[in-house]
Design an enzyme around this catalytic site. Structure first.
Site, mmCIF file in Angstrom:
data_model
loop_
_atom_site.group_PDB
_atom_site.id
_atom_site.type_symbol
_atom_site.label_atom_id
_atom_site.label_comp_id
_atom_site.label_asym_id
_atom_site.label_seq_id
_atom_site.Cartn_x
_atom_site.Cartn_y
_atom_site.Cartn_z
ATOM 1 N N GLU A 1 7.904 0.337 3.543
ATOM 2 C CA GLU A 1 8.016 0.885 4.899
ATOM 3 C C GLU A 1 8.808 0.004 5.845
ATOM 4 O OE1 GLU A 1 5.101 0.989 3.248
ATOM 5 O OE2 GLU A 1 4.690 3.138 3.054
ATOM 6 N N HIS B 1 -6.272 6.837 6.453
ATOM 7 C CA HIS B 1 -5.241 7.888 6.331
ATOM 8 C C HIS B 1 -5.457 9.007 7.341
ATOM 9 C CE1 HIS B 1 -4.767 5.957 2.384
ATOM 10 N NE2 HIS B 1 -3.649 6.601 2.210
HETATM 11 C C1 LIG Z 1 1.713 1.366 2.346
HETATM 12 C C2 LIG Z 1 1.576 2.713 1.757
HETATM 13 N N1 LIG Z 1 2.624 3.542 1.692
HETATM 14 C C3 LIG Z 1 2.503 4.765 1.164
HETATM 15 C C4 LIG Z 1 1.311 5.201 0.670
HETATM 16 C C5 LIG Z 1 1.185 6.593 0.044
HETATM 17 N N2 LIG Z 1 0.954 6.422 -1.413
HETATM 18 C C6 LIG Z 1 -0.264 6.471 -1.949
HETATM 19 S S1 LIG Z 1 -0.279 6.151 -3.595
HETATM 20 C C7 LIG Z 1 1.390 5.981 -3.614
HETATM 21 C C8 LIG Z 1 2.099 5.670 -4.896
HETATM 22 C C9 LIG Z 1 1.608 4.422 -5.503
HETATM 23 O O1 LIG Z 1 2.311 4.151 -6.672
HETATM 24 P P1 LIG Z 1 1.863 2.971 -7.610
HETATM 25 O O2 LIG Z 1 1.742 1.723 -6.802
HETATM 26 O O3 LIG Z 1 2.762 2.917 -8.757
HETATM 27 O O4 LIG Z 1 0.376 3.365 -8.052
HETATM 28 P P2 LIG Z 1 -0.077 4.643 -8.879
HETATM 29 O O5 LIG Z 1 -0.317 5.740 -7.897
HETATM 30 O O6 LIG Z 1 0.991 4.978 -9.839
HETATM 31 O O7 LIG Z 1 -1.353 4.235 -9.528
HETATM 32 C C10 LIG Z 1 1.931 6.149 -2.337
HETATM 33 C C11 LIG Z 1 3.355 6.058 -2.006
HETATM 34 C C12 LIG Z 1 0.228 4.333 0.781
HETATM 35 N N3 LIG Z 1 -0.986 4.685 0.395
HETATM 36 N N4 LIG Z 1 0.375 3.102 1.313
#
Ligand SMILES: Cc1ncc(C[n+]2csc(CCOP(=O)(O)OP(=O)(O)O)c2C)c(N)n1
Ligand SMILES: Cc1ncc(C[n+]2csc(CCOP(=O)(O)OP(=O)(O)O)c2C)c(N)n1
Ligand SMILES: [Mg+2]
Ligand SMILES: [Mg+2]
Lengths: 328, 326, 326, 328
Positions: free
Chosen positions: D64, D133
């Site tokens: 971000e 959230h």
């Molecule tokens: C700082 C932040 N940005 C965006 C989000 C929205 N978000 C939730 S899970 C996710 C993807 C996470 O990917 P990864 O770290 O690979 O974990 P996975 O979901 O694959 O277990 C996003 C972008 C968030 N929760 N926190």
């Protein structure tokens, strides 16, 4: 018996409180940029690393997200961190840790954890630091449930409130004013812990209530003297803590004076002056003889050049004018 | 030495002197005379990086800088008068007195500006480079920052993005060993700073930042690659600031002699003069001539700026918003 | 196979089944039945990482997790009933209904909690580890996160700090190839994720995250080093989530068959069962017995949680602040 | 002649505006997490990458700070980026870029640069997303000079205001409501650009003025119907833009109704309700027959469980009660 007092600067007051609390409780630890060896860019932590060692007083890299997050983690594990963010403008960088984690972890966990953290940070302008190093952002943090917010004005308050903040089991955003560290004032020789959430009448008066905090409070006190010469008897109230806010003290004063002025350095729109005026309007509309007045910064960033900066940051004369306006 | 090279070297020399004298004026006259407010971060000692790097760029390339950016600004072409006027808060400053020492900028010259929020200029650089790429221009963007900025999340996110999106950014790290009082060994887990972009697949290189020609050549090399292949590059310059972090720095974190010793050994201007004289590029009198001429030029710029008008207080109230739009 | 090893393997098996059945219940009963609100992020497919890693830790070690943390919570000892109650918003949930699926925690069990803000748990882990170090404990802190989190500034700042301060943090990256819809190759400039901590002087290692024993052994190894030398470690687990990112994921970013194919080839529970059966650790009927028993256990926990009371609306108004202090 | 209308969701309204503006101006570019191939977690950008290509519609890593900073850089170079931050809680992460850079760069440079950026971000609760959230943070950004803040309620507003935001030469924080994307409403078939800074009377009435925005506005309209049945004639004003705020429209309404209620989902303390009440108290104290009333969230984080979340987020009944209270 008269209190024994000594005259110290605001920075010394902060340092005195930190030192005493670190002696009192081993779990109090300090970290932030340049707070260790150097003693802080404003000298508020000078000598503490030497006295308490590098484990308890740590310099960090320029990593405000980490400073915030480490504070959260250390607190969750039972420590009482005091983290310094060098300029309150960079609380922005640490705001995920402060707002999304520190403020909410206890609530979200159903009360399993406590987060005894103090985030110390200097704000404010008036010294030519321009737009990115001069903001007053107390309204951001006072809007966040789970946080407490303190904005001391005099050295005595700084010392007593910082002690209370460190002992509090909740995260506290403790806002100092960068142009106020060398301001001198009397503090009792004896230990004094000033409870959070209790306002102080800094000057009693009958004609008008001025609510103010941080450096602007000292301007309000000066303004009150000017006004006294004109026969206007000003009561000056320092909430000291902005969250929780001691609205009862403000209402009590207005019950007497029936006129309200709020003066702060932060931008007026969305500043806490609005919250105070709103609470008074809700709860004591009929007490107000005249419309309330806010004296605060206009809606622009802080400019560098002196004549412009003085125009933007509320000065003594602005408060005097505000009081006159409030009296009609 | 070819005439052209000689000319170029003298051009570098001139620019370095200009920066040095400008900053000495700030240090010796503006600060003691209280003609200055807030914080000034002098880059005395780091002139070779600014000059060598920026001369290796094309005129239409963009530069983003830091709190320690007087040198970058001047090397990019800002004129000393408008810089003096700005740091003295005059209406005629490059930012009309609203920015000051930490916010110099000049849109027309491609000096997008100083950003004194550490690390914060690197994602901006990625955005500027994205624009260049979308436009189909081969303009590139140079982001200067100190070694302390490597530890900011902003740098990390920007470097990954620039590598991922293949953006023409030069990440130029000036390792002057300190971030305010904190020495490198207490800020970076890894001391080999040139390796700190490997996590993004960017091979870094360390360059002697006290030798303007080495800086120039290194930046020319990576600029060409960045321009042609549209990939970010990363260089780390060994340098040193001879002055304190800023005006009110007590410098307790280094020994009294350290800075002096470094200065004797490593002053980039002395090094350049010594080499030019030694290999007969210029005779000693010419260096004196240069010094006198540039100092006079800086003095004049200062005197002129000093006469310039203050902004009206109410000018503060305008300018936060652009009128209208698109 | 030694009896002790067999017992351990069966213990892992049991825990993996427990997580799988818990999440299948969430997927098949809670979600369609609207017994669930907000977002649920299932870790079906990633059970071997949670179980292998957490069993390699000591009971007093701490765990911080992510939005995809049901498995970590359960492996750390949270009981399915209190987890069901929490995700169904009941007063008897581990967080009294205030947290839900994304905020499970249990202070007593050292499960400091899920932190669904991506990357945000890594600086917290550094802080928890700092506390361990200051206390003179050899407790360590495991931070799980997805490969998407590597690109956050928070991770960068935390990893540098942990390495610099020599904090006992295990950085455990679960590379399931996607961050919501964004595949690894469009999020990380460098595809060799195990190298993404080299910038902090931390050598990473890639581990097959579908084989619980490999996970267990790798984490045991680095945990020992981290504990003894007080240095952070970093592992990347190859894994895959067989379900969508969350409940409402349309999964347009992968082909219809990809997940199924992966499941057939790589389901960590099938792999474990196959191996145990193949090398005669357990006979087939025993796996059936296990499955039936654990499923019954989960069913029972669910039924029990379903009967549990809702919080009063006004309970919302309490609990933001701790009373008093120190 | 009657306007030609079609009935679309809030998400469609956003998408329609983005699409039209991208067609209109090549310099409009989009990026953010999952906005490209996937079309956004709330579907607001579906199909745009396919239509406009990967250069103009980009998925970013979870970064971000970079999203914010890239927007600033691209805008400084003449583009008109629309950056999405997936949850407004994570505007925290981008707040250095938004608050310290985007908001101030023009001012600090003495007017050399323009920053035509839209930061789109969904906020709000009510869907069980819990504390991290579900926040409503409009008060943070409306307090920052240099930013504009928009919080549309109906699809028509969303479309028209987003178009204006994209065409504006200033950084705009454009706050959507995550539980409102599927809300349907009528929008004109014809192009409509709704100017920033102009409130709309969403329902005319004579007895009391309710100011509200975002999803809560739809609750206010429902509350007005309930109240109408009791003979209370409610005027509902949607400021639509919170910065700049169309206070004149609010004052005009109060001049008529002489009663004020502000209803919003954000936490009451420090929320923009306070600012509105304060401006009214300052400028029209005598118009107010009765104390103003704020209907907003109590001072706690958003809890997960439904009965608790409904208690915290203002509902139709809370607004009805607030109006009754305001009438005494
Ligand atoms: C700082 C932040 N940005 C965006 C989000 C929205 N978000 C939730 S899970 C996710 C993807 C996470 O990917 P990864 O770290 O690979 O974990 P996975 O979901 O694959 O277990 C996003 C972008 C968030 N929760 N926190
Ligand atoms: C995000 C942020 N944190 C802290 C500061 C305060 N600060 C100003 S300069 C500086 C040190 C910078 O060190 P480095 O990046 O090495 O640059 P140098 O000053 O050595 O040129 C710090 C901590 C800041 N401006 N921004
Ligand atoms: Mg440095
Ligand atoms: Mg992933």
């Amino acid at each position: 018996m008269a209190e024994k007092l000594r005259n110290i600067t605001f920075a010394q007051a902060i340092r005195t409180a930190l030192r005493a609390e670190m002696k009192r409780d081993e779990r109090v630890i300090l970290f932030g940029e340049d707070v260790g060896y150097y003693g802080g860019v404003y000298g508020a932590t000078v000598g503490l690393q030497k006295e308490f060692g590098e484990d308890r007083v740590r310099d960090t890299p320029i990593s405000e997200m980490a400073i915030g997050g480490v504070a959260v983690g250390a607190a969750l594990a039972g420590y009482r961190p005091v983290a310094e963010i060098m300029y309150c403008d960079f609380l922005a960088h640490a705001s995920d840790a402060i707002v999304n984690n520190a403020a909410k972890w206890r609530y979200m966990s159903g009360g399993q954890f406590a987060l005894p953290i103090v985030f110390r940070s200097p704000g404010g302008g008036g010294a030519g630091y321009a737009a990115q190093h001069s903001q007053s952002l107390e309204a951001w943090f006072a809007h966040i449930p789970g946080l407490k917010v303190v904005a001391p004005s005099l050295p005595r308050d700084a010392r007593g409130l910082l002690k209370a903040a460190i002992r509090d089991d909740n995260p506290v955003v403790f806002l100092e004013h960068k142009a106020h560290y060398t301001f001198k004032g009397e503090v009792p020789v004896e230990e004094e812990v000033i409870p959070l959430g209790v306002a102080e009448v800094k000057r009693a008066g009958n004609d008008v209530t001025v609510v103010s905090w941080s450096k602007t409070l000292t301007f309000a006190l000066e303004a009150a003297e000017t006004l006294a010469a004109e026969g206007i008897d000003t009561e000056v109230i320092d909430p000291r803590t902005l969250q929780p806010l001691d609205i009862e003290a403000i209402l009590a004063s207005i019950g007497k004076t029936r006129h309200l002025v709020v003066a702060h350095e932060a931008v007026q729109f969305g500043g806490l002056g609005g919250e105070i005026v709103a609470q008074v309007a809700e709860r004591a509309l009929d007490s107000l003889k005249r419309p309330p007045v806010r004296v605060a910064a206009p809606f622009v960033p802080i400019p560098y050049s002196e004549p412009m900066e003085l125009r933007v940051i509320p000065q003594v004369a602005d408060i005097v004018a505000g009081v006159r306006r409030s009296l009609g | 030495m070819a005439a052209k090279d000689r000319e170029q070297l003298l051009h570098f020399y001139e620019d370095m002197l200009r920066i040095r004298f400008f900053e000495e004026k700030v240090r010796d006259v503006l600060l003691p005379g209280k003609l200055f407010r807030g914080s000034s971060h002098l880059a005395i000692g780091q002139e070779a990086v600014a000059v060598g790097a920026i001369h290796a760029l094309r005129e239409d390339d963009l530069v983003v800088s830091t709190h320690r950016g007087h040198g970058h600004a001047m090397a990019k072409g800002l004129d000393p008068r408008s810089m003096f006027a700005e740091v003295m808060g005059r209406k005629t400053g490059c930012c009309r007195g609203k920015g000051g020492s930490m916010h110099l900028s000049d849109a027309g010259l491609g000096f997008v500006g100083e950003n004194p929020v550490v690390g914060s200029n690197t994602p901006m650089a990625a955005g500027l480079a994205l624009a260049a790429k979308l436009e189909g221009s081969d303009r590139l963007v140079a982001a200067f920052f100190g070694e302390g900025a490597l530890n900011t999340g902003a740098f990390h996110e920007a470097a990954n993005l620039a590598a991922l999106w293949q953006l023409p950014v030069l990440f130029l790290c000036e390792d002057n060993l300190y971030a305010i009082s904190v020495p490198l060994e207490r800020s970076s887990a890894l001391q080999d700073l040139e390796r700190r972009a490997e996590a993004y697949g960017i091979q870094g290189q360390r360059v002697n930042g006290m030798r303007v020609m080495e800086v120039y050549e290194a930046v020319s090399r990576v600029a060409q690659e960045t321009r042609e292949r549209s990939v970010p590059s990363y260089l780390v310059f060994d340098t040193y600031r001879f002055e304190g972090h800023h005006t009110s720095d007590k410098q307790t974190y280094r020994t009294r002699d350290e800075a002096l010793e470094e200065f004797r050994k490593r002053d980039p201007i002395h090094i350049l003069e010594f080499e030019m004289i030694d290999d007969h590029t210029v005779p000693i009198p010419l260096t004196i001539e240069y010094r006198d001429r540039i100092r006079a030029e800086i003095d004049e710029a200062f005197e002129q700026a000093l006469q310039e008008p203050w902004p009206e207080a109410d000018e503060a109230l305008a300018g936060a918003y652009a009128e209208g739009g698109e």
